[in-house]
Design an enzyme around this catalytic site. Structure first.
Site, PDB file in Angstrom:
ATOM      1  N   ASN A   9      -7.730   9.522   1.081  1.00  0.00           N
ATOM      2  CA  ASN A   9      -6.717   8.779   0.317  1.00  0.00           C
ATOM      3  C   ASN A   9      -7.012   7.292   0.462  1.00  0.00           C
ATOM      4  O   ASN A   9      -6.753   6.706   1.510  1.00  0.00           O
ATOM      5  CB  ASN A   9      -5.321   9.119   0.879  1.00  0.00           C
ATOM      6  CG  ASN A   9      -4.229   8.301   0.218  1.00  0.00           C
ATOM      7  OD1 ASN A   9      -4.449   7.669  -0.831  1.00  0.00           O
ATOM      8  ND2 ASN A   9      -3.046   8.298   0.807  1.00  0.00           N
ATOM      9  N   TRP A  10      -7.566   6.709  -0.614  1.00  0.00           N
ATOM     10  CA  TRP A  10      -8.002   5.314  -0.526  1.00  0.00           C
ATOM     11  C   TRP A  10      -6.820   4.346  -0.662  1.00  0.00           C
ATOM     12  O   TRP A  10      -6.988   3.145  -0.511  1.00  0.00           O
ATOM     13  CB  TRP A  10      -9.059   5.029  -1.591  1.00  0.00           C
ATOM     14  CG  TRP A  10     -10.317   5.843  -1.437  1.00  0.00           C
ATOM     15  CD1 TRP A  10     -10.611   6.743  -0.433  1.00  0.00           C
ATOM     16  CD2 TRP A  10     -11.462   5.855  -2.306  1.00  0.00           C
ATOM     17  NE1 TRP A  10     -11.852   7.294  -0.629  1.00  0.00           N
ATOM     18  CE2 TRP A  10     -12.403   6.778  -1.771  1.00  0.00           C
ATOM     19  CE3 TRP A  10     -11.792   5.181  -3.495  1.00  0.00           C
ATOM     20  CZ2 TRP A  10     -13.631   7.031  -2.376  1.00  0.00           C
ATOM     21  CZ3 TRP A  10     -13.021   5.428  -4.098  1.00  0.00           C
ATOM     22  CH2 TRP A  10     -13.930   6.349  -3.543  1.00  0.00           C
ATOM     23  N   LYS A  11      -5.653   4.856  -0.982  1.00  0.00           N
ATOM     24  CA  LYS A  11      -4.436   4.032  -1.149  1.00  0.00           C
ATOM     25  C   LYS A  11      -4.737   2.854  -2.090  1.00  0.00           C
ATOM     26  O   LYS A  11      -5.482   3.006  -3.023  1.00  0.00           O
ATOM     27  CB  LYS A  11      -3.915   3.575   0.211  1.00  0.00           C
ATOM     28  CG  LYS A  11      -3.794   4.711   1.221  1.00  0.00           C
ATOM     29  CD  LYS A  11      -2.948   4.352   2.391  1.00  0.00           C
ATOM     30  CE  LYS A  11      -3.037   5.448   3.433  1.00  0.00           C
ATOM     31  NZ  LYS A  11      -2.006   5.392   4.422  1.00  0.00           N
ATOM     32  N   GLU A 172       1.865  15.464   7.504  1.00  0.00           N
ATOM     33  CA  GLU A 172       1.556  14.091   7.890  1.00  0.00           C
ATOM     34  C   GLU A 172       2.776  13.463   8.565  1.00  0.00           C
ATOM     35  O   GLU A 172       3.662  12.935   7.873  1.00  0.00           O
ATOM     36  CB  GLU A 172       1.191  13.270   6.657  1.00  0.00           C
ATOM     37  CG  GLU A 172       0.009  13.798   5.888  1.00  0.00           C
ATOM     38  CD  GLU A 172      -0.663  12.694   5.080  1.00  0.00           C
ATOM     39  OE1 GLU A 172      -1.774  12.329   5.423  1.00  0.00           O
ATOM     40  OE2 GLU A 172      -0.037  12.183   4.141  1.00  0.00           O
ATOM     41  N   SER A 218      -3.806   9.136  10.984  1.00  0.00           N
ATOM     42  CA  SER A 218      -4.796   8.498  11.868  1.00  0.00           C
ATOM     43  C   SER A 218      -5.875   9.465  12.349  1.00  0.00           C
ATOM     44  O   SER A 218      -6.372   9.339  13.475  1.00  0.00           O
ATOM     45  CB  SER A 218      -4.107   7.799  13.047  1.00  0.00           C
ATOM     46  OG  SER A 218      -3.226   6.787  12.567  1.00  0.00           O
ATOM     47  N   GLY A 239      -6.582   8.488   5.536  1.00  0.00           N
ATOM     48  CA  GLY A 239      -6.406   7.193   4.871  1.00  0.00           C
ATOM     49  C   GLY A 239      -7.455   6.217   5.356  1.00  0.00           C
ATOM     50  O   GLY A 239      -8.575   6.161   4.830  1.00  0.00           O
ATOM     51  N   GLY A 240      -7.127   5.461   6.405  1.00  0.00           N
ATOM     52  CA  GLY A 240      -8.003   4.383   6.886  1.00  0.00           C
ATOM     53  C   GLY A 240      -9.454   4.799   7.065  1.00  0.00           C
ATOM     54  O   GLY A 240     -10.374   4.109   6.607  1.00  0.00           O
TER      55      GLY A 240
HETATM   56  C1  PEP Z   1      -2.710   9.019   4.624  1.00  0.00           C
HETATM   57  O1  PEP Z   1      -2.686   8.041   3.917  1.00  0.00           O
HETATM   58  O2  PEP Z   1      -2.400  10.112   4.150  1.00  0.00           O
HETATM   59  C2  PEP Z   1      -3.108   8.870   6.025  1.00  0.00           C
HETATM   60  C3  PEP Z   1      -3.088   9.929   6.800  1.00  0.00           C
HETATM   61  O3  PEP Z   1      -3.492   7.625   6.446  1.00  0.00           O
HETATM   62  P1  PEP Z   1      -4.196   7.252   7.853  1.00  0.00           P
HETATM   63  O4  PEP Z   1      -5.345   8.201   8.026  1.00  0.00           O
HETATM   64  O5  PEP Z   1      -4.641   5.834   7.689  1.00  0.00           O
HETATM   65  O6  PEP Z   1      -3.175   7.424   8.923  1.00  0.00           O
END
Ligand code: PEP
Length: 259
Positions: A9-11, A172, A218, A239-240
């Protein structure tokens, strides 16, 4: 055996050039580590350029799928700023996220809205990742299973057993998203086990045994293998760590090794 699914998920990150470069890196990683299903979710304006990259043939005919970070429930009309499921398909998407915690908690979407989006996306032929998860306060007050059950039941309301085969649930925990704090593998497993029990209650044991439940929050190259080793964790929504092809590739590799 459930095929692991890894989503990036590149947001609201990347630009047109870096999105295409990242997509190339993900294609390379998917070719190196066959097995898991891989989906990337770029921002709306970069769906088409990323699609152009992802259509290139890669070794062994494997594919990286294209998904949208959100979708509107109506087909077309006077809905300024929204994007319909058919538009997403027209741009090469085969997946959509619904109910991501940032949409629930920053934009203010509720379970009814999430369910309308899910049903509309599924009806249009997309596959869907339904995101659920508790806040820190809800965890601390012992409400984790209750929240996950409610979001699962409301998110999957009026979904048919056939449609369920095109749905993945992403557990999540809100407190773990973008914070660097990760649920322990045991805590995540416990939540996944409970979510699968809810699906069993709604759709029966066979369907519950088939549905894939990803962990998100994360997840990174260092912790992916431990999380993915748990019996009810069927992949990750990242995400990140999905913004660097090398890190994302390491998570794909961890999922491939799990099979
Ligand atoms: C997400 O955006 O779904 C996510 C899990 O982000 P991150 O990995 O940055 O916590």
């Amino acid at each position: 055996m459930r095929t692991p699914i890894i989503g990036g998920n590149w947001k609201m990150n990347t630009d047109r050039a870096s999105a295409a470069t990242l997509a190339e890196g993900v294609l390379g990683a998917a070719a190196l580590h066959p097995g898991p299903e891989v989906v990337v979710f770029p921002p709306f304006p970069y769906l088409l350029p990323v699609h152009e990259v992802l259509r290139r043939p890669i070794i062994g005919g494997r594919t990286v799928h294209l998904g949208a970070q959100d979708v509107y429930h109506a087909e077309k009309g006077a809905f300024t700023g929204e994007v319909s499921p058919l538009m997403l398909r027209d741009c090469g998407c085969t997946w959509a996220l619904v109910g991501h915690s940032e949409r629930r908690h920053v934009i203010g979407e509720g379970d009814d809205n999430v369910n309308m989006k899910l049903r509309s996306a599924i009806a249009a032929g997309l596959s869907v990742i339904l995101c659920i998860g508790e806040t820190l306060h809800q965890r601390e007050t012992g409400d984790t299973n209750h929240i996950n059950e409610r979001q699962t039941r409301l998110g999957l309301r009026e979904v048919s057993p056939e449609q369920l085969t095109r749905i993945v649930i992403a557990y999540e925990p809100v407190w773990a998203i973008g914070t660097g704090k990760t649920a322990t593998p045991n805590d995540a497993q416990e939540a996944h086990f409970h979510i699968r029990r809810v699906v069993a209650d709604m759709f029966g044991q066979d369907a519950a045994g088939r549905i894939r439940i990803q962990y998100g929050g994360s997840m990174n190259a260092a912790n992916a293998a431990a999380l993915l080793s748990m019996p009810d964790i069927d992949g990750g929504l990242i995400g990140g760590a999905s913004l660097k092809a090398e890190d994302f590739g390491a998570i794909i590799a961890a999922a491939a090794a799990r099979r």
